[in-house]
Every structure is written in C-alpha cells, then in structure tokens.
Design a protein around this motif. Structure first.
Motif, short mmCIF file in Angstrom:
data_model
loop_
_atom_site.label_atom_id
_atom_site.label_comp_id
_atom_site.label_asym_id
_atom_site.label_seq_id
_atom_site.Cartn_x
_atom_site.Cartn_y
_atom_site.Cartn_z
N LEU A 1 0.83 -1.21 0.00
CA LEU A 1 0.00 0.00 0.00
C LEU A 1 0.86 1.25 0.00
N VAL A 2 1.95 1.23 0.78
CA VAL A 2 2.88 2.36 0.79
C VAL A 2 3.45 2.59 -0.61
N ALA A 3 3.80 1.49 -1.29
CA ALA A 3 4.32 1.59 -2.66
C ALA A 3 3.27 2.18 -3.60
N CYS A 4 2.03 1.74 -3.45
CA CYS A 4 0.93 2.28 -4.28
C CYS A 4 0.76 3.78 -4.07
N SER A 5 0.89 4.22 -2.82
CA SER A 5 0.73 5.65 -2.54
C SER A 5 1.87 6.45 -3.15
N GLN A 6 3.08 5.85 -3.23
CA GLN A 6 4.21 6.55 -3.83
C GLN A 6 4.06 6.69 -5.34
N LEU A 7 3.48 5.68 -5.98
CA LEU A 7 3.31 5.69 -7.44
C LEU A 7 1.96 6.23 -7.89
N GLY A 8 1.06 6.44 -6.94
CA GLY A 8 -0.28 6.90 -7.31
C GLY A 8 -1.12 5.82 -7.96
N LEU A 9 -0.87 4.55 -7.61
CA LEU A 9 -1.60 3.43 -8.22
C LEU A 9 -2.88 3.17 -7.44
N LEU A 10 -3.89 3.98 -7.73
CA LEU A 10 -5.14 3.88 -7.01
C LEU A 10 -5.84 2.54 -7.24
N LYS A 11 -5.83 2.08 -8.49
CA LYS A 11 -6.54 0.84 -8.80
C LYS A 11 -5.96 -0.35 -8.04
N LEU A 12 -4.64 -0.47 -8.05
CA LEU A 12 -4.00 -1.57 -7.32
C LEU A 12 -4.19 -1.40 -5.82
N GLY A 13 -4.08 -0.16 -5.34
CA GLY A 13 -4.28 0.10 -3.92
C GLY A 13 -5.67 -0.30 -3.47
N ARG A 14 -6.68 -0.03 -4.33
CA ARG A 14 -8.05 -0.42 -4.00
C ARG A 14 -8.18 -1.95 -3.95
N SER A 15 -7.47 -2.65 -4.85
CA SER A 15 -7.50 -4.11 -4.85
C SER A 15 -6.89 -4.67 -3.58
N ILE A 16 -5.78 -4.10 -3.14
CA ILE A 16 -5.14 -4.55 -1.91
C ILE A 16 -6.04 -4.27 -0.71
N HIS A 17 -6.71 -3.14 -0.74
CA HIS A 17 -7.68 -2.81 0.32
C HIS A 17 -8.75 -3.90 0.40
N GLY A 18 -9.28 -4.29 -0.75
CA GLY A 18 -10.29 -5.34 -0.77
C GLY A 18 -9.76 -6.66 -0.25
N TYR A 19 -8.51 -6.98 -0.58
CA TYR A 19 -7.90 -8.23 -0.10
C TYR A 19 -7.79 -8.20 1.42
N ILE A 20 -7.37 -7.06 1.97
CA ILE A 20 -7.23 -6.94 3.43
C ILE A 20 -8.58 -7.15 4.11
N VAL A 21 -9.61 -6.53 3.57
CA VAL A 21 -10.95 -6.65 4.17
C VAL A 21 -11.43 -8.09 4.14
N ARG A 22 -11.15 -8.81 3.05
CA ARG A 22 -11.64 -10.19 2.91
C ARG A 22 -10.81 -11.20 3.68
N ARG A 23 -9.50 -10.99 3.76
CA ARG A 23 -8.61 -12.05 4.26
C ARG A 23 -7.93 -11.74 5.59
N VAL A 24 -7.83 -10.48 5.97
CA VAL A 24 -7.02 -10.12 7.13
C VAL A 24 -7.88 -9.31 8.09
N ASP A 25 -7.50 -9.34 9.36
CA ASP A 25 -8.19 -8.50 10.35
C ASP A 25 -7.90 -7.03 10.03
N PHE A 26 -8.97 -6.30 9.76
CA PHE A 26 -8.82 -4.89 9.36
C PHE A 26 -8.78 -4.03 10.63
N GLU A 27 -7.63 -4.03 11.27
CA GLU A 27 -7.54 -3.29 12.52
C GLU A 27 -7.04 -1.87 12.26
N GLN A 28 -6.71 -1.19 13.33
CA GLN A 28 -6.44 0.24 13.26
C GLN A 28 -5.25 0.57 12.38
N VAL A 29 -4.17 -0.20 12.49
CA VAL A 29 -2.96 0.12 11.73
C VAL A 29 -3.21 0.06 10.24
#
Length: 617
Positions: free
Chosen positions: A313-341
C-alpha cells in the motif's frame, strides 16, 4: 546399614521406558510393601516425572513421608518443563511454608515461572529470598533474574544484578544485549557487546541476532557489516530468523543490494522474510521493486501477510496506483483483520492517490481513531491543497478525547501552507504553545516559515527564525530562500543563500535552488561558484519526474527525456495547453502571472521547442 533395594526390582524399575511398565512396577512395589521403605518412593517419583506423567508423580509426591529439597525440585522442574508456571510457584511457596530450604535449582526455576507469567513483583520477591539464602552471586539464579528484568523492560535493575555477578556466562551476556535491544535501547546493547569483547567472550548466533537488530534500529551499517562478517568467519549457524534479520538490517540501512543477495540465497523463506525486503524497497522509495517482489511472493506460493500488504500500500501511494491500492484494500478486508494500523495505511494511500472522498469515507467508518489516523487525514487534505478541509478535520479532532500532538500540528501547518491560509497558521501556532503546551520543534518552524514565505511574508518569516531558541537548520533556510525566490526578495534572499552555502548541504537540489536564485539577480560570479561546487562533487542533480498510471501501466515523464513512444503527441498537447493558458483563459489572471515569471533555461535556444529543454521557474 540402611535398607537395600532387591537388585531385581531395581533393574526392573530402571528398565521401564513407558507409563504402562512404570505403573506395573508401582503396583508390584505396593503389593510387596516396599513403597514406604528407603528411597523407593523417590525413585518412583523420578521415573514418573522423567516420562512427563505429572499426575502420577504428584500422587506419589503427596504420599512421601519425608520430602527433601531434591524431591521438591523433581516436581517443580517437572511442572516447569510442561509449562505449568502457576503449579511451580504454588509448590515453591508451599515448600517455603514447610520449612524446606530451597537451592539454586529451586530459585532458578521459580523465577523462570515468573518470567512466563510476566509477574515482575513475584520475581523480585523470590530473588530477594534467594539473596537472603546466600544465592546472590549464583550464576544460574542470577541469569534467571536477568531474564526476568529484561523481559519486563527493567534493564537498569538487570544491569545492577549483572554487574554484581562474579562470573558471567554467555547466557548472561546474551540476555543483557537482547534485553536492551527489545527495550528500545540499541546503543547500550552495542556498548555491552564491546565490553564483552574486552573480557574475551565470543558471541553465538543468538547474541549476534540481537546485535543485528540493534544495527537495524540504529541504522549502523558499518557495525552491521562487521557482525555479518563475523558470523561468516566463525561459521555460526544462520537459521531463517538470523537471515531474515540480516535482510531487515540491510534494508533499513539502505543497502538493498546486500539485502537482496541475502534474501535470494536463503534456502528457506517465510512470510516475514518476504515482508522484510518488500518493506525495505517501499521505505527507501523503490516502489516498483516493492510491488514486483510482492507479485513474486504470491507466485512463489506465499500468501501475503499484513506487513507485506501494508508495504505494498505504501508503494501504491508513492506511485499513485489507485486501482492496485483499492484491490489490496479489498484483499485486506476479505482475508485479514482490518484493525487500526491497516485502516490508517489505507486512508493514507487513498489520500495520496487523490481519492480524498474514499479516504474520508473510510476514516468515518473507523470506530476507534488514534492520532495517527487523524494526522493521516489532515495531511491528506493538505497535500492536495484543501487547507479548509484539513482545518475542519483538525477542529473535529479537538472535540474528541484525543489531544493534538507535535505531528498533528506539523500536518496542520503544512496543510495551511499549501493553501495560503496565513492567518489560521499564525493563530494555531500561537495556540499550540499557549494552550496545548507544545514547544515548537524544527519541523514546526519549517512549516511556518514555508507558510509565511509562500505568502510573501518573508520579513515575518525572518523574525520567526530570529525568535527560535535553537539554531535554525538547513530546511528552515531553504524554505525561506524558496519564498525569496518566488517573491523577488533579493536582499534577504542573498543573505539566506549565503547562510545555506555555509551549512554545506549534500543535496544537489538545494545547490540548484541557490544557483537559480543568484541567476535571477544576475549574480553570475556566484552562479559560477555554486556550479563549480556542484561539479566538484562528481555527480549531477537527479532530475525529478512525474508518473501516471494508465490502464495498469506506469508512464514516467522525465526532464529532457524524449524516449516516450507518444513524445510528439505529448508535445502537441503541451503546446496547446500553453497557448490556451496564456491567451484564452477566461480568468485572465493566469496570463499576467505567467508573464511575470522569470524563467531560467538551460540547453535550449529561442528556436527550440520550449518543452524539449529544461525549464525551471
């Protein structure tokens, strides 16, 4: 003479290798009436404890008519090996109440139980009893209490015990070194290691692992290389933990080539190994490398963990890759505990990619927002010039139980600076000191000087610098010079430029700013002097570039670079935009603004295409 065991029965008992055979021997002893004779019960107790049958061992223990310290230790050590710390402490206290004198093994194991329970107070109490019984200088009990203090973060107490030990073994030294590292005091860890070397002790893999982590925290590449070399020369075994720590250490020191070599030579890798290198690439600004390794990780059969996902996600923010960043966000929500960090990192990604509405929507859904979340949202609005929105978020934060900290005000001042909100900046800078009792640091002064200088209030910025209790750093003077450059404040600017050169900056971009300022004032001798200094460094200023993601492909645009496949089409569009901004903008405020700019051009003449050379405003 004391009572002697029948030799056949003794041989039978010693030959028992499982619970069933010991149970048969136990039954035979009871039937023959030998259970209460001599040390029969003690031997039976040891056999049960050796096989880990603590239930049967405890039954034998409770029926023994006499129990010396050795018998108590059999049960205490047996419970310790099975990780029953409460049972260990229960027997220890009962032993004391029954008047049995503990020995070194008793105190060592009892304090170890306190470590398992993280019960510092109980550990201190047992250690005080050990001292009273004469075991203050016992190496085993001392090592155990060192471990207790280290695990509980009481390193000053640990050093008092350590310094009193007449003989220190490798375990004692390792405990102190790793304790300082885990307690966030890497410099002291290295100092202890230096002392260890002077006393002629050599470290093992565990101690070297602590030193590697200390080098990573201190960003001490010289010592890190030395430790790695020592491990190779001494042929110390390097497991996956040690190798991953080396990858992490090299990455944090910026030695990404070394980190990659260690990583790809690892015979076995885990998620932490992949995450260490991905994070290293992302944190050092090599976003494309980070994402390429992130893909390689999954192709190698590893599922990304939270650390790898956040680095991506940090890499996506550096390159401005919104589409990939959104995909990683979706993966986190589906597979990982979406906690504060992870929530804060996703907010930061959306904000830096320009999707402020997504960032705000996610921010609003987080139930327990910490300061980092608020700061990310304020900073996100500020970067994109939305100063009013950043201030609104800040005001919303002040109505919660969280108080703004140093980082919050730095983010706010930066946001106000990007939007030219000078009055608000002055107001909150004063309140930060008077109402929130936060003394301004260098970062706050940089933001405020930048805010004032951007708005043309260069004289006020100078007064603010003069009011500082500490010496102004390079970043403050650069912010002021930038304002002088943009608003034609030549007299103050010359003084600031000379001050910057006195500080001998390493950044060639700063030298370029100074050179351009002197060029505007036609101070050609000074321009030549600065350019000479730049040339003597043997390097050139690395040109900046812009990047845009189109259909999943990143296109980079570099100064004077004509290699892009759409170069001619890009020039055509830029010419058209230039023409429209200068002569056809309905606002008409842009034309005089462009006309009033002084442009310094290199490697171009009047007849060349204006977009093919290097232009600096």
């Amino acid at each position: 003479m004391g009572w002697q065991w029948p030799k056949s029965l003794l041989r039978f008992l010693l030959a028992c290798k499982d619970k069933a055979s010991i149970a048969k021997a136990h039954s035979l002893i009871i039937v023959t009436g030998l259970v209460n004779h001599g040390n029969c019960g003690v031997k039976l107790l040891r056999m049960y404890a050796r096989l880990g049958d603590l239930f049967s061992a405890r039954k034998v223990f409770e029926k023994l008519p006499q129990r010396g310290v050795d018998v108590w230790n059999v049960m205490i050590i047996g419970y310790s090996r099975k990780d029953f710390p409460n049972e260990v402490l229960g027997l220890y206290h009962r032993m004391i109440l029954e008047g049995v004198r503990p020995d070194s093994s008793t105190f060592t194991v009892a304090i170890k139980a306190c470590v398992s329970l993280m019960d510092l107070e109980m550990g201190k109490e047992i250690w005080a009893q050990a001292v009273n019984f004469g075991y203050e200088f016992d190496v085993f009990a001392g090592s155990s209490v060192l471990n207790l203090y280290a695990k509980c973060g009481e390193m000053d107490e640990a050093m008092l015990v350590f310094n009193k030990m007449p003989r220190r073994d490798l375990v004692s030294w390792t405990t102190i070194v790793t304790g300082f590292v885990q307690g966030g005091r890497p410099r002291e860890a290295i100092d202890v290691y230096r002392r260890m070397q002077k006393e002629g002790m050599e470290g093992d893999t565990v101690l070297m692992l602590g030193l590697i982590q200390a080098c990573a925290n201190l960003v001490d590449s010289k010592l890190g290389l030395s430790v790695h070399g020592y491990m190779i020369r001494k042929d110390l075994p390097m497991d996956i933990v040690a190798q991953t720590s080396l990858v992490d250490m090299y990455a944090k020191n910026g030695y990404l080539e070394y980190a990659s070599i260690v990583f790809y030579r690892m015979p076995h890798k885990n998620n932490i190994s992949w995450g260490a290198l991905i994070s290293g690439f992302a944190q050092n600004g090599f976003a494309q490398n980070a994402l390429a390794l992130f893909v390689e990780m999954q192709c190698s059969g590893f599922k990304p963990d939270l650390a790898s996902l956040l680095s991506a996600l940090v890499a996506c923010s550096q390159l401005g890759l919104l589409k990939l960043g959104r995909s990683i966000h979706g993966y986190i929500v589906r597979r990982v505990d979406f906690e504060q960090v992870s929530g804060t990192t996703v907010i930061d990604m959306y904000a830096k990619c320009g999707a402020l509405s997504h960032a705000q929507a996610l921010f609003d859904r987080i139930d327990s927002r910490d300061r980092i979340s608020w700061n990310a949202m304020i900073s996100g609005y500020g970067v994109h010039g939305h100063g009013k929105e950043a201030l609104a978020v800040f005001l919303q934060m002040t109505k919660t139980n969280l108080k703004p900290d140093h980082a919050t005000f730095a983010a706010l001042f930066s946001a106000l600076g990007h939007s030219g909100m000078v009055e608000d900046g002055r107001h909150w800078f004063n309140l930060m000191v008077s109402e929130y009792n936060i003394q301004p640091t260098e970062k706050h002064y940089v933001c405020m000087v930048d805010l004032l200088a951007r708005a043309g209030e260069v004289e006020e910025a100078c007064e603010l610098i003069g009011s500082m209790k500490t010496k102004a750093g390079l970043a403050i003077w650069v912010a002021l010079l930038s304002g002088c450059h943009n608003h034609g404040k030549s007299m103050i600017g010359e003084m600031v430029a000379e001050k910057i050169l006195e500080l001998n900056p390493d950044d060639l971009g700063i030298h370029a700013l100074v050179s351009n300022f002197f060029a505007i004032g036609r101070k050609w001798d000074k321009v030549a002097s600065v350019r000479k200094t730049m040339k003597e460094t043997g390097t050139r200023k690395v040109p900046g570039y812009s990047a845009v993601d189109i259909d999943g492909k990143v296109h980079a645009f570099l100064m004077e670079d004509k290699s892009h496949s759409e170069y001619e089409a890009i020039l055509h569009v830029l010419d058209r935009l230039d023409h429209e901004m200068r002569f056809h903008d309905q606002d008409e405020r842009l034309a005089p603004a462009l006309a009033s700019k002084t442009w310094v051009r290199s490697n171009a003449n009047e007849h060349e295409n204006p977009w093919g050379g290097c232009w600096q405003a």
